[in-house]
Design a protein around this motif. Structure first.
Motif, PDB file in Angstrom:
ATOM      1  N   GLU A 197       0.844  -1.184   0.000  1.00  0.00           N
ATOM      2  CA  GLU A 197       0.000   0.000   0.000  1.00  0.00           C
ATOM      3  C   GLU A 197       0.886   1.243   0.000  1.00  0.00           C
ATOM      4  N   VAL A 198       0.586   2.171  -0.909  1.00  0.00           N
ATOM      5  CA  VAL A 198       1.353   3.399  -1.031  1.00  0.00           C
ATOM      6  C   VAL A 198       0.395   4.588  -0.914  1.00  0.00           C
ATOM      7  N   ASP A 199       0.650   5.457   0.047  1.00  0.00           N
ATOM      8  CA  ASP A 199      -0.156   6.654   0.259  1.00  0.00           C
ATOM      9  C   ASP A 199       0.330   7.739  -0.712  1.00  0.00           C
ATOM     10  N   ILE A 200      -0.519   8.077  -1.690  1.00  0.00           N
ATOM     11  CA  ILE A 200      -0.094   9.048  -2.711  1.00  0.00           C
ATOM     12  C   ILE A 200      -0.038  10.476  -2.187  1.00  0.00           C
ATOM     13  N   THR A 201      -0.556  10.708  -0.980  1.00  0.00           N
ATOM     14  CA  THR A 201      -0.422  12.050  -0.392  1.00  0.00           C
ATOM     15  C   THR A 201       0.925  12.215   0.289  1.00  0.00           C
ATOM     16  N   GLN A 202       1.631  11.121   0.496  1.00  0.00           N
ATOM     17  CA  GLN A 202       2.938  11.145   1.155  1.00  0.00           C
ATOM     18  C   GLN A 202       4.106  10.924   0.190  1.00  0.00           C
ATOM     19  N   LYS A 203       3.816  10.360  -0.972  1.00  0.00           N
ATOM     20  CA  LYS A 203       4.880  10.043  -1.928  1.00  0.00           C
ATOM     21  C   LYS A 203       4.591  10.728  -3.261  1.00  0.00           C
ATOM     22  N   LEU A 204       5.269  11.835  -3.495  1.00  0.00           N
ATOM     23  CA  LEU A 204       5.056  12.618  -4.712  1.00  0.00           C
ATOM     24  C   LEU A 204       5.328  11.799  -5.972  1.00  0.00           C
ATOM     25  N   ALA A 205       6.352  10.970  -5.953  1.00  0.00           N
ATOM     26  CA  ALA A 205       6.682  10.153  -7.122  1.00  0.00           C
ATOM     27  C   ALA A 205       5.546   9.188  -7.447  1.00  0.00           C
ATOM     28  N   ALA A 206       4.897   8.648  -6.418  1.00  0.00           N
ATOM     29  CA  ALA A 206       3.780   7.729  -6.627  1.00  0.00           C
ATOM     30  C   ALA A 206       2.586   8.473  -7.237  1.00  0.00           C
ATOM     31  N   LEU A 207       2.297   9.663  -6.732  1.00  0.00           N
ATOM     32  CA  LEU A 207       1.210  10.469  -7.287  1.00  0.00           C
ATOM     33  C   LEU A 207       1.480  10.794  -8.752  1.00  0.00           C
ATOM     34  N   GLU A 208       2.704  11.163  -9.046  1.00  0.00           N
ATOM     35  CA  GLU A 208       3.091  11.470 -10.419  1.00  0.00           C
ATOM     36  C   GLU A 208       2.922  10.249 -11.320  1.00  0.00           C
ATOM     37  N   TYR A 209       3.328   9.076 -10.829  1.00  0.00           N
ATOM     38  CA  TYR A 209       3.222   7.831 -11.601  1.00  0.00           C
ATOM     39  C   TYR A 209       1.764   7.535 -11.953  1.00  0.00           C
ATOM     40  N   VAL A 210       0.860   7.576 -10.961  1.00  0.00           N
ATOM     41  CA  VAL A 210      -0.528   7.196 -11.231  1.00  0.00           C
ATOM     42  C   VAL A 210      -1.277   8.241 -12.052  1.00  0.00           C
ATOM     43  N   THR A 211      -0.900   9.506 -11.927  1.00  0.00           N
ATOM     44  CA  THR A 211      -1.594  10.536 -12.696  1.00  0.00           C
ATOM     45  C   THR A 211      -0.981  10.744 -14.076  1.00  0.00           C
ATOM     46  N   GLU A 212       0.336  10.860 -14.131  1.00  0.00           N
ATOM     47  CA  GLU A 212       1.006  11.160 -15.403  1.00  0.00           C
ATOM     48  C   GLU A 212       1.199   9.923 -16.290  1.00  0.00           C
ATOM     49  N   GLU A 213       1.706   8.851 -15.708  1.00  0.00           N
ATOM     50  CA  GLU A 213       1.995   7.657 -16.515  1.00  0.00           C
ATOM     51  C   GLU A 213       0.757   6.804 -16.762  1.00  0.00           C
TER      52      GLU A 213
END
Length: 84
Positions: free
Chosen positions: A30-46
């Protein structure tokens, strides 16, 4: 098989998705996208998603939102892999 659930705090669908995998005894990260900017970028951009949860199964099977059908497919795939 690697299963990652990208979540955010207070998200009902995120909690229910994680519960389904836990109940089935299928391991996931489980990855909290509010805590990991790279994860947020991955799910939104990629991946192009804007709704949590985002579930990624081995990079080639993924979806966003609470989706019982896809959860069941992912659980089945995970259990088949363990059995083989």
């Amino acid at each position: 098989m690697a299963i990652t659930i990208y979540t955010k705090p207070g998200c009902f669908g995120c909690r229910k998705t994680a519960e389904k995998f836990t109940e089935a005894r299928v391991a996931f990260t489980e990855v909290d996208i509010t805590q990991k900017l790279a994860a947020l970028e991955y799910v939104t951009e990629e991946l192009g998603y804007s709704q949590a949860p985002i579930v990624v199964v081995d990079d080639d099977f993924h979806w966003s939102g609470l989706n019982p059908t896809n959860i069941a497919v992912a659980i089945k795939l995970a259990k088949e892999e363990v059995a083989s």
